[in-house]
Design a protein around this motif. Structure first.
Motif, PDB file in Angstrom:
ATOM      1  N   ALA A 220       0.936  -1.330   0.007  1.00 13.49           N
ATOM      2  CA  ALA A 220       0.097  -0.001  -0.046  1.00 13.49           C
ATOM      3  C   ALA A 220       0.703   1.393   0.178  1.00 13.49           C
ATOM      4  N   ARG A 221       1.864   1.149   0.992  1.00 17.42           N
ATOM      5  CA  ARG A 221       2.960   2.287   0.896  1.00 17.42           C
ATOM      6  C   ARG A 221       3.685   2.702  -0.329  1.00 17.42           C
ATOM      7  N   GLN A 222       4.258   1.380  -0.924  1.00 11.90           N
ATOM      8  CA  GLN A 222       5.196   1.689  -2.105  1.00 11.90           C
ATOM      9  C   GLN A 222       4.304   1.777  -3.567  1.00 11.90           C
ATOM     10  N   VAL A 223       3.382   1.164  -3.746  1.00 14.98           N
ATOM     11  CA  VAL A 223       2.673   0.967  -4.920  1.00 14.98           C
ATOM     12  C   VAL A 223       1.262   1.708  -5.161  1.00 14.98           C
ATOM     13  N   GLY A 224       0.471   1.701  -3.857  1.00 11.53           N
ATOM     14  CA  GLY A 224      -0.814   2.455  -3.889  1.00 11.53           C
ATOM     15  C   GLY A 224      -1.914   1.703  -4.208  1.00 11.53           C
ATOM     16  N   GLY A 225      -2.806   2.084  -4.775  1.00 12.19           N
ATOM     17  CA  GLY A 225      -4.002   1.267  -5.249  1.00 12.19           C
ATOM     18  C   GLY A 225      -3.700   0.130  -6.125  1.00 12.19           C
ATOM     19  N   GLU A 226      -4.485  -0.765  -6.063  1.00 18.52           N
ATOM     20  CA  GLU A 226      -4.271  -2.258  -7.081  1.00 18.52           C
ATOM     21  C   GLU A 226      -5.043  -1.423  -8.282  1.00 18.52           C
ATOM     22  N   VAL A 227      -4.278  -1.797  -9.601  1.00 22.45           N
ATOM     23  CA  VAL A 227      -4.989  -1.475 -10.855  1.00 22.45           C
ATOM     24  C   VAL A 227      -5.660  -2.670 -11.479  1.00 22.45           C
ATOM     25  N   GLY A 228      -6.603  -2.499 -12.337  1.00 22.46           N
ATOM     26  CA  GLY A 228      -6.945  -3.525 -13.079  1.00 22.46           C
ATOM     27  C   GLY A 228      -6.278  -4.235 -14.000  1.00 22.46           C
ATOM     28  N   VAL A 229      -6.899  -5.534 -14.597  1.00 18.05           N
ATOM     29  CA  VAL A 229      -6.043  -6.242 -15.557  1.00 18.05           C
ATOM     30  C   VAL A 229      -6.002  -5.477 -16.715  1.00 18.05           C
ATOM     31  N   PRO A 350      16.816 -11.989 -12.203  1.00 15.11           N
ATOM     32  CA  PRO A 350      16.305 -11.857 -10.891  1.00 15.11           C
ATOM     33  C   PRO A 350      16.092 -10.158 -10.420  1.00 15.11           C
ATOM     34  N   VAL A 351      16.988  -9.448 -10.789  1.00 14.01           N
ATOM     35  CA  VAL A 351      16.965  -8.024 -10.503  1.00 14.01           C
ATOM     36  C   VAL A 351      15.737  -7.458 -11.447  1.00 14.01           C
ATOM     37  N   PHE A 352      15.880  -7.973 -12.627  1.00 10.94           N
ATOM     38  CA  PHE A 352      14.782  -7.458 -13.754  1.00 10.94           C
ATOM     39  C   PHE A 352      13.328  -7.436 -13.102  1.00 10.94           C
ATOM     40  N   TRP A 353      13.128  -8.560 -12.325  1.00 10.19           N
ATOM     41  CA  TRP A 353      11.515  -8.653 -11.867  1.00 10.19           C
ATOM     42  C   TRP A 353      11.224  -8.082 -10.695  1.00 10.19           C
ATOM     43  N   GLN A 354      12.324  -7.069 -10.305  1.00 10.39           N
ATOM     44  CA  GLN A 354      11.974  -6.131  -8.988  1.00 10.39           C
ATOM     45  C   GLN A 354      11.467  -4.884  -9.951  1.00 10.39           C
ATOM     46  N   LEU A 355      11.883  -4.550 -11.065  1.00 13.22           N
ATOM     47  CA  LEU A 355      11.171  -3.564 -11.973  1.00 13.22           C
ATOM     48  C   LEU A 355       9.668  -3.308 -11.943  1.00 13.22           C
ATOM     49  N   PRO A 356       9.029  -4.491 -12.423  1.00 12.99           N
ATOM     50  CA  PRO A 356       7.627  -4.223 -12.342  1.00 12.99           C
ATOM     51  C   PRO A 356       6.891  -4.306 -11.078  1.00 12.99           C
ATOM     52  N   ASN A 357       7.821  -5.060  -9.930  1.00 12.61           N
ATOM     53  CA  ASN A 357       6.975  -5.091  -8.644  1.00 12.61           C
ATOM     54  C   ASN A 357       7.373  -3.792  -8.037  1.00 12.61           C
ATOM     55  N   ALA A 358       7.607  -2.824  -8.718  1.00  9.78           N
ATOM     56  CA  ALA A 358       7.792  -1.508  -8.006  1.00  9.78           C
ATOM     57  C   ALA A 358       6.524  -0.559  -8.547  1.00  9.78           C
ATOM     58  N   PHE A 359       5.782  -1.159  -9.368  1.00 10.51           N
ATOM     59  CA  PHE A 359       4.668  -0.528  -9.634  1.00 10.51           C
ATOM     60  C   PHE A 359       3.147  -1.342  -9.725  1.00 10.51           C
ATOM     61  N   LEU A 360       3.366  -2.412  -9.494  1.00  7.88           N
ATOM     62  CA  LEU A 360       2.236  -3.490  -9.715  1.00  7.88           C
ATOM     63  C   LEU A 360       1.876  -3.995  -8.450  1.00  7.88           C
ATOM     64  N   VAL A 361       0.670  -4.664  -8.280  1.00  5.57           N
ATOM     65  CA  VAL A 361       0.277  -5.269  -7.275  1.00  5.57           C
ATOM     66  C   VAL A 361      -1.126  -6.028  -7.187  1.00  5.57           C
ATOM     67  N   GLY A 362      -1.404  -7.054  -6.807  1.00  6.00           N
ATOM     68  CA  GLY A 362      -2.504  -7.753  -6.679  1.00  6.00           C
ATOM     69  C   GLY A 362      -2.939  -8.288  -8.186  1.00  6.00           C
ATOM     70  N   VAL A 363      -3.984  -7.999  -8.662  1.00  2.81           N
ATOM     71  CA  VAL A 363      -4.461  -8.571  -9.799  1.00  2.81           C
ATOM     72  C   VAL A 363      -3.676  -7.985 -10.893  1.00  2.81           C
ATOM     73  N   ALA A 365      -0.855  -6.958 -10.744  1.00  3.36           N
ATOM     74  CA  ALA A 365       0.729  -7.679 -10.813  1.00  3.36           C
ATOM     75  C   ALA A 365       0.643  -8.923 -11.367  1.00  3.36           C
ATOM     76  N   ALA A 366      -0.558  -9.665 -11.152  1.00  2.51           N
ATOM     77  CA  ALA A 366      -0.796 -11.076 -11.952  1.00  2.51           C
ATOM     78  C   ALA A 366      -0.772 -10.982 -13.439  1.00  2.51           C
ATOM     79  N   ALA A 367      -1.654  -9.767 -13.854  1.00  2.00           N
ATOM     80  CA  ALA A 367      -1.858  -9.799 -15.395  1.00  2.00           C
ATOM     81  C   ALA A 367      -0.329  -9.163 -16.061  1.00  2.00           C
ATOM     82  N   GLY A 368       0.165  -8.091 -15.044  1.00  2.00           N
ATOM     83  CA  GLY A 368       1.374  -7.352 -15.998  1.00  2.00           C
ATOM     84  C   GLY A 368       2.655  -8.213 -15.875  1.00  2.00           C
ATOM     85  N   ILE A 369       2.707  -9.259 -14.723  1.00  2.00           N
ATOM     86  CA  ILE A 369       4.013 -10.041 -14.757  1.00  2.00           C
ATOM     87  C   ILE A 369       3.626 -11.089 -15.744  1.00  2.00           C
ATOM     88  N   GLY A 370       2.488 -11.766 -15.692  1.00  2.00           N
ATOM     89  CA  GLY A 370       2.085 -12.772 -17.115  1.00  2.00           C
ATOM     90  C   GLY A 370       2.552 -12.077 -18.481  1.00  2.00           C
TER      91      GLY A 370
END
Length: 428
Positions: A220-229, A350-363, A365-370
């Motif tokens: 919640a602190r780092q990313v904020g609200g969850e975005v949709g798919v 491994p370091v690359f995968w921390q880039l999307p984690n910096a701005f995606l969370v929840g569903v 993150a599931a869609a974006g990482i996928g």
């Protein structure tokens, strides 16, 4: 936090074992090709096409699979993925022609879709951001270890498997045997893998609550609200990262699918002689060095909090090394350059995968990482096919390796645009 240490000990080695089997079942075709291609009459281009077709099914089902995992939980969905991919991997032993090779590779991609990005997503449920690069690196150790251990095992099974269990070729025996552990561990996953910290019976009740609360508060602190798919799939940063990952993975899969054949080519190029088992041992060397470098690089990234330069430098090093390998005049120097390239590829991931984690969370993150993983892994189709086609046209691997260098350099250049990441950042 004791809960984080407990999660590291309980989850990371087990997940790494699952990924080791997963990756081995995906790339053991590179060793099978040493004798399978001649047995089935498969050309270099046809082999490259078949090896890469895995990623077509993978691409189509990756995002839906990751969203399903987020909704139903890792325990059920990872178990399903493992059982189905193990069955298909073993069934590769029974192919009889080029078409059968194509079909089973597509089916393997469909069965496996969602495993790696699902685990990357799953790890975000358990570990604070400051430790995630190292945790992903420890998990990703399965890839180089699958080559360090799997290379000699696969080639030994091929060398001595002819006639065992009625198989008429050692490569058939190898495929059949190496798919079975995935089925068995897939069943185990259903019973032992907790979905979230709050479900972990091996944590005390107060530890479950503390870890779950800490992860939720940090998101919640780092990313904020969850975005949709839809928002995640159309985010410019997600699309840019897809291109970065494509370039890195291009190098990963060309090495995975063609390094055994490059080593075998030393016989003609440098007048050397190696058995199948010897080829397996030589092929394992770059991955052994890459495994160590990957963990150290990820730890440095976590310690400094910097991500983009760590990805870019590793990609640039890999690009220069693979280009240099083309102009060296001894097998030792060629393998040294390929080892440096492998270090660059593995250190970046491994370091690359921390880039999307910096701005995606929840569903989101599931869609974006996928999406990032599915698009990036199209390099698994384009890389082997293009390298195989260029080998057929030119008679060697030089043109294909230049393409690897170009894509890795492009990945490094784009990664530098992520020097600032966070909920309010944009691509520079």
């Amino acid at each position: 936090m004791r809960a984080v240490r407990a999660a590291t000990v309980r989850l990371v080695p087990f997940l790494g074992l699952l990924y080791l089997l997963n990756y081995l079942d995906r790339v053991n075709v590179g060793f099978a090709a040493l004798t399978m291609n001649a047995d089935l009459g498969i050309s270099a281009a046809a082999y490259g096409l078949g090896a890469g077709l895995f990623f077509i099914g993978y691409f189509l089902f990756e995002v839906p699979s990751n969203i399903i995992l987020h909704r139903v939980g890792a325990r059920v969905w990872i178990a399903r993925i493992m059982v189905t991919w193990g069955i298909v991997a073993s069934a590769t032993a029974f192919i009889r022609d080029e078409v059968g090779f194509y079909v089973v590779r597509v089916l393997l991609g469909v069965a496996e879709a969602g495993f790696f990005p699902g685990i990357v997503l799953y790890l975000t449920y358990w570990f604070p951001r400051a430790r995630r690069a190292k945790i992903v690196a420890l998990f990703f150790l399965a890839v180089p270890l699958s080559s360090v251990l799997g290379s000699p095992v696969s080639t030994l099974l091929m060398q001595y498997g002819d006639g065992v269990l009625g198989f008429d070729a050692g490569w058939r025996f190898m495929f059949f045997v190496e798919g079975l552990p995935s089925v068995l561990l897939g069943v185990a996953v259903f019973f032992v893998l907790p979905n979230r910290p709050r479900d972990a019976r091996w944590l005390a009740p107060d530890e479950r609550t503390a870890l779950q609360s800490a992860i939720d508060a940090e998101d919640a602190r780092q990313v904020g609200g969850e975005v949709g798919v839809r928002s995640a799939l159309t985010n410019p940063r997600v699309l840019a990262l897809s291109v970065v990952y494509f370039g890195i993975v291009f190098g990963l899969y060309v090495l995975a699918f063609f390094l055994p054949q490059v080593v075998k080519g030393f016989e003609r190029q440098f007048d050397t002689t190696l058995s199948l088992a010897g080829i397996g041992l030589v092929t394992a060397v770059p991955y052994a060095f890459a495994a160590v470098a990957m963990v150290l690089w990820a730890r440095h990234s976590d310690r400094t909090g910097e991500r983009a330069w760590h990805v870019a430098v590793a990609a640039f090093v890999g690009a220069v090394a693979i280009a240099a390998a083309l102009y060296l005049d001894s097998p030792l120097l060629v393998m040294a350059a390929i080892t440096v390239c492998a270090i660059g590829v593995f250190a970046a991931i491994p370091v690359f995968w921390q880039l999307p984690n910096a701005f995606l969370v929840g569903v989101g993150a599931a869609a974006g990482i996928g999406l990032i993983n599915s698009f990036g892994n199209l390099a698994g189709f384009a890389g082997p096919y293009l390298a195989g086609w260029l080998q057929g046209v030119t008679g060697d691997f030089r043109a294909g390796m230049w393409v690897v260098a170009a894509f890795m350099a492009l990945a490094g250049a784009i990664a530098l645009s992520f020097r600032r990441t966070g909920p309010d950042s944009t691509v520079d």
